[in-house]
Design an enzyme around this catalytic site. Structure first.
Site, PDB file in Angstrom:
ATOM      1  N   ASN A 208       1.241  -1.271   0.192  1.00 54.30           N
ATOM      2  CA  ASN A 208       0.401   0.193  -0.288  1.00 54.30           C
ATOM      3  C   ASN A 208       0.974   1.162  -0.555  1.00 54.30           C
ATOM      4  O   ASN A 208       2.497   1.422   0.538  1.00 54.30           O
ATOM      5  CB  ASN A 208      -1.029   0.165   1.129  1.00 54.30           C
ATOM      6  CG  ASN A 208      -1.666   1.188   1.626  1.00 54.30           C
ATOM      7  OD1 ASN A 208      -0.926   2.381   0.644  1.00 54.30           O
ATOM      8  ND2 ASN A 208      -3.178   1.236   1.940  1.00 54.30           N
TER       9      ASN A 208
ATOM     10  N   HIS B 239       1.216   6.395   1.974  1.00 53.22           N
ATOM     11  CA  HIS B 239       1.725   7.382   2.829  1.00 53.22           C
ATOM     12  C   HIS B 239       3.130   8.642   1.846  1.00 53.22           C
ATOM     13  O   HIS B 239       3.666   8.772   1.727  1.00 53.22           O
ATOM     14  CB  HIS B 239       1.791   6.711   3.769  1.00 53.22           C
ATOM     15  CG  HIS B 239       1.135   6.111   4.797  1.00 53.22           C
ATOM     16  ND1 HIS B 239       0.304   7.562   5.276  1.00 53.22           N
ATOM     17  CD2 HIS B 239       0.001   5.223   5.345  1.00 53.22           C
ATOM     18  CE1 HIS B 239      -0.859   7.082   5.771  1.00 53.22           C
ATOM     19  NE2 HIS B 239      -0.732   5.554   5.943  1.00 53.22           N
TER      20      HIS B 239
ATOM     21  N   HIS C  52      -5.247   3.833  -1.577  1.00 59.61           N
ATOM     22  CA  HIS C  52      -6.733   4.014  -1.860  1.00 59.61           C
ATOM     23  C   HIS C  52      -6.997   5.367  -1.745  1.00 59.61           C
ATOM     24  O   HIS C  52      -6.586   6.520  -1.381  1.00 59.61           O
ATOM     25  CB  HIS C  52      -6.725   3.633   0.425  1.00 59.61           C
ATOM     26  CG  HIS C  52      -7.959   3.911   0.896  1.00 59.61           C
ATOM     27  ND1 HIS C  52      -8.483   4.150   2.646  1.00 59.61           N
ATOM     28  CD2 HIS C  52      -9.248   4.426   0.240  1.00 59.61           C
ATOM     29  CE1 HIS C  52      -9.134   4.821   2.343  1.00 59.61           C
ATOM     30  NE2 HIS C  52     -10.366   4.525   1.352  1.00 59.61           N
TER      31      HIS C  52
ATOM     32  N   ARG D 113      -9.113   8.558  -1.328  1.00 66.96           N
ATOM     33  CA  ARG D 113     -10.144   8.936  -0.494  1.00 66.96           C
ATOM     34  C   ARG D 113     -11.572   9.813  -0.931  1.00 66.96           C
ATOM     35  O   ARG D 113     -10.489  10.307  -1.711  1.00 66.96           O
ATOM     36  CB  ARG D 113      -9.196   9.453   0.820  1.00 66.96           C
ATOM     37  CG  ARG D 113      -8.980   7.578   1.987  1.00 66.96           C
ATOM     38  CD  ARG D 113      -8.395   8.728   2.510  1.00 66.96           C
ATOM     39  NE  ARG D 113      -8.328   7.281   3.549  1.00 66.96           N
ATOM     40  CZ  ARG D 113      -9.066   7.525   4.848  1.00 66.96           C
ATOM     41  NH1 ARG D 113     -10.029   8.399   5.066  1.00 66.96           N
ATOM     42  NH2 ARG D 113      -8.973   6.264   6.155  1.00 66.96           N
TER      43      ARG D 113
ATOM     44  N   ARG E  31      -6.920  12.807   0.355  1.00 64.99           N
ATOM     45  CA  ARG E  31      -5.761  13.064   0.974  1.00 64.99           C
ATOM     46  C   ARG E  31      -4.122  12.802   0.970  1.00 64.99           C
ATOM     47  O   ARG E  31      -2.700  13.330   1.551  1.00 64.99           O
ATOM     48  CB  ARG E  31      -5.911  13.142   2.891  1.00 64.99           C
ATOM     49  CG  ARG E  31      -5.915  11.645   3.071  1.00 64.99           C
ATOM     50  CD  ARG E  31      -6.269  10.845   4.693  1.00 64.99           C
ATOM     51  NE  ARG E  31      -7.304  11.287   4.722  1.00 64.99           N
ATOM     52  CZ  ARG E  31      -8.109  11.120   6.096  1.00 64.99           C
ATOM     53  NH1 ARG E  31      -7.106  10.902   7.005  1.00 64.99           N
ATOM     54  NH2 ARG E  31      -9.317  11.359   6.644  1.00 64.99           N
TER      55      ARG E  31
ATOM     56  N   GLU F 149      -8.534   0.551  -3.458  1.00 64.53           N
ATOM     57  CA  GLU F 149      -9.236   0.684  -2.284  1.00 64.53           C
ATOM     58  C   GLU F 149     -10.468   1.750  -2.116  1.00 64.53           C
ATOM     59  O   GLU F 149      -9.935   2.930  -2.097  1.00 64.53           O
ATOM     60  CB  GLU F 149      -8.365   0.904  -0.757  1.00 64.53           C
ATOM     61  CG  GLU F 149      -8.138  -0.727  -0.020  1.00 64.53           C
ATOM     62  CD  GLU F 149      -6.978   0.101   0.580  1.00 64.53           C
ATOM     63  OE1 GLU F 149      -7.041   1.007   1.893  1.00 64.53           O
ATOM     64  OE2 GLU F 149      -6.130  -0.978   1.342  1.00 64.53           O
TER      65      GLU F 149
ATOM     66  N   THR G  80      -7.784   4.025   7.542  1.00 67.27           N
ATOM     67  CA  THR G  80      -9.192   2.998   8.253  1.00 67.27           C
ATOM     68  C   THR G  80      -9.080   2.425   9.662  1.00 67.27           C
ATOM     69  O   THR G  80      -8.423   1.544   9.701  1.00 67.27           O
ATOM     70  CB  THR G  80      -9.222   1.557   7.214  1.00 67.27           C
ATOM     71  OG1 THR G  80      -8.446   2.694   5.505  1.00 67.27           O
ATOM     72  CG2 THR G  80     -10.736   1.446   6.888  1.00 67.27           C
TER      73      THR G  80
ATOM     74  N   GLU H  37     -11.010  -9.084   2.922  1.00 71.41           N
ATOM     75  CA  GLU H  37      -9.625  -8.435   3.900  1.00 71.41           C
ATOM     76  C   GLU H  37     -10.188  -8.814   4.904  1.00 71.41           C
ATOM     77  O   GLU H  37     -10.797  -8.252   5.286  1.00 71.41           O
ATOM     78  CB  GLU H  37      -9.289  -7.516   3.197  1.00 71.41           C
ATOM     79  CG  GLU H  37      -8.300  -7.711   3.573  1.00 71.41           C
ATOM     80  CD  GLU H  37      -7.034  -6.331   3.080  1.00 71.41           C
ATOM     81  OE1 GLU H  37      -6.724  -5.817   1.558  1.00 71.41           O
ATOM     82  OE2 GLU H  37      -6.585  -5.509   3.611  1.00 71.41           O
TER      83      GLU H  37
ATOM     84  N   HIS I  99      -3.628  -4.916   7.469  1.00 72.36           N
ATOM     85  CA  HIS I  99      -3.838  -3.178   8.343  1.00 72.36           C
ATOM     86  C   HIS I  99      -3.014  -3.313   9.856  1.00 72.36           C
ATOM     87  O   HIS I  99      -3.308  -4.235  10.759  1.00 72.36           O
ATOM     88  CB  HIS I  99      -5.044  -2.736   9.050  1.00 72.36           C
ATOM     89  CG  HIS I  99      -5.525  -1.188   8.943  1.00 72.36           C
ATOM     90  ND1 HIS I  99      -5.257  -1.315  10.723  1.00 72.36           N
ATOM     91  CD2 HIS I  99      -6.120  -0.393   8.430  1.00 72.36           C
ATOM     92  CE1 HIS I  99      -4.889   0.417  10.161  1.00 72.36           C
ATOM     93  NE2 HIS I  99      -6.055   1.034   8.860  1.00 72.36           N
TER      94      HIS I  99
HETATM   95  N1  PXP Z   1      -5.238  -2.492   4.266  1.00 72.03           N
HETATM   96  C1  PXP Z   1      -7.229  -2.488   3.870  1.00 72.03           C
HETATM   97  C2  PXP Z   1      -7.989  -2.381   3.885  1.00 72.03           C
HETATM   98  C3  PXP Z   1      -6.409  -0.140   4.904  1.00 72.03           C
HETATM   99  O1  PXP Z   1      -8.000   0.150   4.897  1.00 72.03           O
HETATM  100  C4  PXP Z   1      -5.021  -0.707   4.627  1.00 72.03           C
HETATM  101  C5  PXP Z   1      -4.380   0.594   5.410  1.00 72.03           C
HETATM  102  O2  PXP Z   1      -4.566   1.769   4.454  1.00 72.03           O
HETATM  103  C6  PXP Z   1      -4.152  -1.334   4.131  1.00 72.03           C
HETATM  104  C7  PXP Z   1      -4.399  -2.500   4.241  1.00 72.03           C
HETATM  105  C8  PXP Z   1      -3.552  -1.013   4.916  1.00 72.03           C
HETATM  106  O3  PXP Z   1      -2.352  -0.669   6.363  1.00 72.03           O
HETATM  107  P1  PXP Z   1      -1.514  -0.756   6.864  1.00 72.03           P
HETATM  108  O4  PXP Z   1      -0.612   0.862   6.718  1.00 72.03           O
HETATM  109  O5  PXP Z   1      -1.009  -0.321   8.155  1.00 72.03           O
HETATM  110  O6  PXP Z   1      -0.136  -1.012   6.945  1.00 72.03           O
END
Ligand code: PXP
Length: 259
Positions: A19, A22, A60, A62, A66, A87, A118, A169, A210
């Site tokens: 992901n 960030h 993602h 949003r 952001r 996402e 999330t 998921e 997550h």
């Molecule tokens: N899975 C989903 C559905 C998420 O919303 C996120 C965070 O955006 C992640 C995985 C990844 O989470 P993390 O950034 O904590 O690894």
């Protein structure tokens, strides 16, 4: 046309979806509205993730844009070699957009404006009709595999199967949060394992994500080795900063030294 999971499902090793949200967070701090000029170039980040072994790229989009912004999504879809997992919230705007861009995966997530990330799983039970309609639309529109991000809760898992989604998921955030407390950690692990087994018995492909990091991921996999894919973001981006900072400073020092 084969679905993105066909032929991949029997691979023994769990897949890694990175992901990259960030990396876009960092870009937006300085370059909001000028994304095409902005550092870091998130397509380049995605490509480097792939070159290092990532099996897919997750982003993602949003409602408040952001981090990932609209132009990123088609650019990632076209520019990466693996699969884009978009996402998104289950809103008319996002469903229209997914139908246009046709990512390999759509992962439906809940979204609250004020949350930092999330915070909980989607309440599929409460939104069964609307999520079913979205799954039907997306799965009919061009081979998108729809996934629902839900808490490790058997009722939610059964509801995901009822929507016609092919993938679930499981939210590993509570496990990650309680990792330093063995009792609570094991309780969360058991909930995840039971939910994963139930999901698999219902024919769902089982992903998780997550809060996973370099400390807690191995134990999750030992408890349930049959996840298809783990989605990991924040921790990988943080590790990249730490491991990359020395070279970044050395490269700037060489410019100074060369003058
Ligand atoms: N899975 C989903 C559905 C998420 O919303 C996120 C965070 O955006 C992640 C995985 C990844 O989470 P993390 O950034 O904590 O690894």
């Amino acid at each position: 046309m084969p679905g993105p999971l066909e032929g991949e499902y029997f691979s023994l090793m769990v897949k890694l979806g990175v992901n990259i949200d960030h990396s876009a967070t960092l870009r937006q701090v300085r370059y909001r509205g000028m994304e095409s000029l902005g550092e870091p170039d998130i397509l380049e980040i995605a490509r480097r993730c792939e070159a290092a072994g990532a099996d897919g790229i997750t982003a993602h989009l949003r409602e408040d844009r952001r981090h990932i912004v609209d132009v990123d999504i088609p650019r990632l879809k076209e520019g990466i070699a693996t699969r884009l997992n978009l996402e998104m919230a289950n809103t008319p705007e996002m469903v229209d957009l997914a139908e246009k861009i046709l990512p390999a995966y759509v992962c439906l997530v809940p979204e609250k404006r004020a949350e930092l990330t999330t915070e909980g799983g989607l309440n599929v039970l409460a939104e069964l009709a609307s999520i079913t309609t979205t799954c039907d639309r997306l799965q009919a529109s061009g081979n998108i595999q729809v996934s629902c991000f839900v808490d490790a809760d058997p009722d939610q898992i059964r509801a995901v199967a009822d929507t016609g989604a092919k993938v679930v998921e499981i939210h590993t955030g509570p496990y990650a949060e309680h990792f330093s407390d063995p009792g609570a950690r094991n309780r969360e692990l058991q909930r995840i394992v039971q939910s994963a087994e139930l999901a698999a018995s219902l024919g769902l492909v089982v992903n998780a994500g997550h809060g996973l990091n370099y400390l807690n991921t191995a134990e999750l996999l030992r408890a349930y080795p049959d996840f298809f894919e783990l989605n990991i973001g924040h921790s990988i981006i943080c590790r990249a900063l730490l491991d990359g900072i020395s070279k970044a400073v050395q490269d700037m020092k060489s410019i100074l030294a060369a003058i």
